[in-house]
Design an enzyme around this catalytic site. Structure first.
Site, PDB file in Angstrom:
ATOM      1  N   LYS A  16       0.832  -1.211   0.000  1.00  0.00           N
ATOM      2  CA  LYS A  16       0.000   0.000   0.000  1.00  0.00           C
ATOM      3  C   LYS A  16       0.872   1.269   0.000  1.00  0.00           C
ATOM      4  CE  LYS A  16      -3.959  -2.235   0.853  1.00  0.00           C
ATOM      5  NZ  LYS A  16      -4.205  -3.090  -0.289  1.00  0.00           N
ATOM      6  N   LYS A  66      14.345  -6.496   5.124  1.00  0.00           N
ATOM      7  CA  LYS A  66      14.634  -5.535   6.193  1.00  0.00           C
ATOM      8  C   LYS A  66      16.028  -5.738   6.819  1.00  0.00           C
ATOM      9  CE  LYS A  66       9.866  -4.375   7.276  1.00  0.00           C
ATOM     10  NZ  LYS A  66       8.865  -4.111   8.306  1.00  0.00           N
ATOM     11  N   ALA A 128       7.774 -12.215  20.261  1.00  0.00           N
ATOM     12  CA  ALA A 128       9.116 -11.741  20.583  1.00  0.00           C
ATOM     13  C   ALA A 128       9.986 -11.750  19.329  1.00  0.00           C
ATOM     14  CB  ALA A 128       9.727 -12.610  21.679  1.00  0.00           C
ATOM     15  N   ALA A 131       8.824  -7.534  15.128  1.00  0.00           N
ATOM     16  CA  ALA A 131       7.819  -6.490  15.359  1.00  0.00           C
ATOM     17  C   ALA A 131       7.870  -6.011  16.812  1.00  0.00           C
ATOM     18  CB  ALA A 131       6.432  -7.026  15.012  1.00  0.00           C
ATOM     19  N   ALA A 155      12.413 -18.284  25.854  1.00  0.00           N
ATOM     20  CA  ALA A 155      13.772 -17.719  25.835  1.00  0.00           C
ATOM     21  C   ALA A 155      13.833 -16.443  25.000  1.00  0.00           C
ATOM     22  CB  ALA A 155      14.757 -18.752  25.294  1.00  0.00           C
TER      23      ALA A 155
HETATM   24  P1  ATR Z   1       8.068 -10.623  12.888  1.00  0.00           P
HETATM   25  O1  ATR Z   1       9.285 -10.043  12.268  1.00  0.00           O
HETATM   26  O2  ATR Z   1       6.789 -10.371  12.149  1.00  0.00           O
HETATM   27  O3  ATR Z   1       7.941 -10.287  14.343  1.00  0.00           O
HETATM   28  P2  ATR Z   1       9.185 -13.210  13.436  1.00  0.00           P
HETATM   29  O4  ATR Z   1      10.452 -12.555  13.837  1.00  0.00           O
HETATM   30  O5  ATR Z   1       9.211 -14.417  12.559  1.00  0.00           O
HETATM   31  O6  ATR Z   1       8.211 -12.204  12.721  1.00  0.00           O
HETATM   32  O7  ATR Z   1       8.388 -13.577  14.785  1.00  0.00           O
HETATM   33  C1  ATR Z   1       7.142 -14.143  14.760  1.00  0.00           C
HETATM   34  C2  ATR Z   1       6.578 -14.137  16.182  1.00  0.00           C
HETATM   35  O8  ATR Z   1       5.211 -14.598  16.141  1.00  0.00           O
HETATM   36  C3  ATR Z   1       7.306 -15.015  17.146  1.00  0.00           C
HETATM   37  O9  ATR Z   1       7.295 -14.414  18.427  1.00  0.00           O
HETATM   38  C4  ATR Z   1       6.447 -16.296  17.150  1.00  0.00           C
HETATM   39  O10 ATR Z   1       6.529 -17.040  18.336  1.00  0.00           O
HETATM   40  P3  ATR Z   1       7.731 -18.120  18.558  1.00  0.00           P
HETATM   41  O11 ATR Z   1       8.990 -17.330  18.722  1.00  0.00           O
HETATM   42  O12 ATR Z   1       7.368 -18.845  19.797  1.00  0.00           O
HETATM   43  O13 ATR Z   1       7.718 -18.980  17.326  1.00  0.00           O
HETATM   44  C5  ATR Z   1       5.088 -15.687  17.054  1.00  0.00           C
HETATM   45  N1  ATR Z   1       4.046 -16.580  16.543  1.00  0.00           N
HETATM   46  C6  ATR Z   1       3.852 -16.999  15.269  1.00  0.00           C
HETATM   47  N2  ATR Z   1       2.755 -17.774  15.168  1.00  0.00           N
HETATM   48  C7  ATR Z   1       2.213 -17.844  16.412  1.00  0.00           C
HETATM   49  C8  ATR Z   1       1.069 -18.470  16.973  1.00  0.00           C
HETATM   50  N3  ATR Z   1       0.229 -19.188  16.229  1.00  0.00           N
HETATM   51  N4  ATR Z   1       0.833 -18.322  18.296  1.00  0.00           N
HETATM   52  C9  ATR Z   1       1.661 -17.581  19.063  1.00  0.00           C
HETATM   53  N5  ATR Z   1       2.771 -16.946  18.591  1.00  0.00           N
HETATM   54  C10 ATR Z   1       3.039 -17.071  17.293  1.00  0.00           C
END
Ligand code: ATR
Length: 276
Positions: A16, A66, A128, A131, A155
């Site tokens: 967008k 990024k 974590a 974002a 962790a």
């Molecule tokens: P981004 O850059 O968008 O933050 P990322 O670095 O891949 O993406 O992180 C994705 C986050 O979403 C992680 O915190 C992940 O949790 P885990 O570290 O335990 O994997 C979280 N996440 C993704 N799918 C999830 C779900 N269905 N329920 C809870 N947390 C989820």
């Protein structure tokens, strides 16, 4: 000469950013050209080099580049260093200045557009990943009563707790926890996981939502995500997605490039997808 900007990503069709920046240019009377650039994975630097050689002045950066942009930049702002990622670049001669406006855009949307001050409130952020990392310092700067980071992989939440405590100048208590360990109710609950992109629900106990709380999903354009549905079923009436964050981070980039900050209300209204 008309100044040239672009958003770079792969895929890029969904972006967008051209719509937003062209709208901003119209309302501020800025003479800019803004396009989408599809770069092959592994081909980021070559595309950016070519864009700069054509006189390009700046870029927004989206997935999956990024981190490539962080490596490409010559001068990373503290926001980019904290996030470990870059979402906007500005080109001046040999210099490539890099910023990450996602966190500041989120906070501006919460505090300004949604009239939800964070000072003295209990804030819970889910996830974590990148974002959450980018949002940490802008959230802490608002002086909430407490910031709790919750993640499936505990962790990673603990690592972000340590990072936040190391960088913040205030005295906001920060905790990184697993979903089972979260206690009490929160005034603001932010979903910064990627769960909504996959229509998944984080394993969150609905008792975390305080009666007047704001439930905010950083994803945009997905309607009522499973997270927002959980909040709604728990009785939350203040629901929002990330459309305002998207517009506000863009406005920050526009102001950084052009020296004038556009009003975002019209763009937000046009991009809003109803939460149904
Ligand atoms: P981004 O850059 O968008 O933050 P990322 O670095 O891949 O993406 O992180 C994705 C986050 O979403 C992680 O915190 C992940 O949790 P885990 O570290 O335990 O994997 C979280 N996440 C993704 N799918 C999830 C779900 N269905 N329920 C809870 N947390 C989820």
């Amino acid at each position: 000469m008309t100044d040239s900007y672009a958003v770079i990503g792969n895929p890029i069709e969904q972006s967008k950013s051209p719509f937003i920046h062209i709208a901003f240019a119209q309302v501020t009377g800025q003479d800019i050209h803004y396009t989408k650039l599809l770069a092959p994975v592994g081909g980021f630097a070559g595309e950016v080099d070519a864009f700069r050689a054509r006189g390009g002045r700046g870029m927004n950066v989206t997935a999956p580049f990024k981190l490539d942009a962080f490596a490409y930049a010559t001068d990373q702002a503290p926001s980019a260093q904290m996030a470990g990622a870059v979402n906007a670049m500005k080109f001046e001669g040999d210099k490539v200045y890099a910023e990450n406006f996602d966190g500041v855009g989120l906070v501006r949307d919460l505090v300004h557009n949604l009239a939800c001050p964070l000072k003295g409130r209990r804030v819970l952020i889910l996830g974590a990943g990148g974002a959450t990392r980018g949002a940490l310092l802008p959230l802490l700067a608002e002086q909430p009563a407490e910031l709790v980071i919750v993640n499936r992989t505990v962790a990673k939440a603990q690592a972000l707790e340590a990072l936040a405590l190391q960088h913040q100048t205030g005295l906001v208590p920060v905790q990184g926890l697993g979903y089972d360990a979260v206690q009490g109710a929160f005034d603001v609950v932010l979903n910064a996981t990627s769960s909504s992109l996959k229509a998944e629900l984080p394993p969150l106990n609905p008792s975390v939502f305080a009666p007047d709380c704001l439930a905010y999903d950083l994803t945009y354009g997905k309607g009522l995500t499973p997270f927002l549905q959980l909040a709604q079923r728990a009785g939350v009436t203040r629901l929002a997605d990330g459309v305002g964050m998207l517009a506000e981070q863009a406005a920050e980039a526009f102001a950084w490039w052009r020296g004038v900050r556009p009003d975002t209300a019209a763009v937000i209204a046009q991009l809003t997808v109803p939460l149904v």
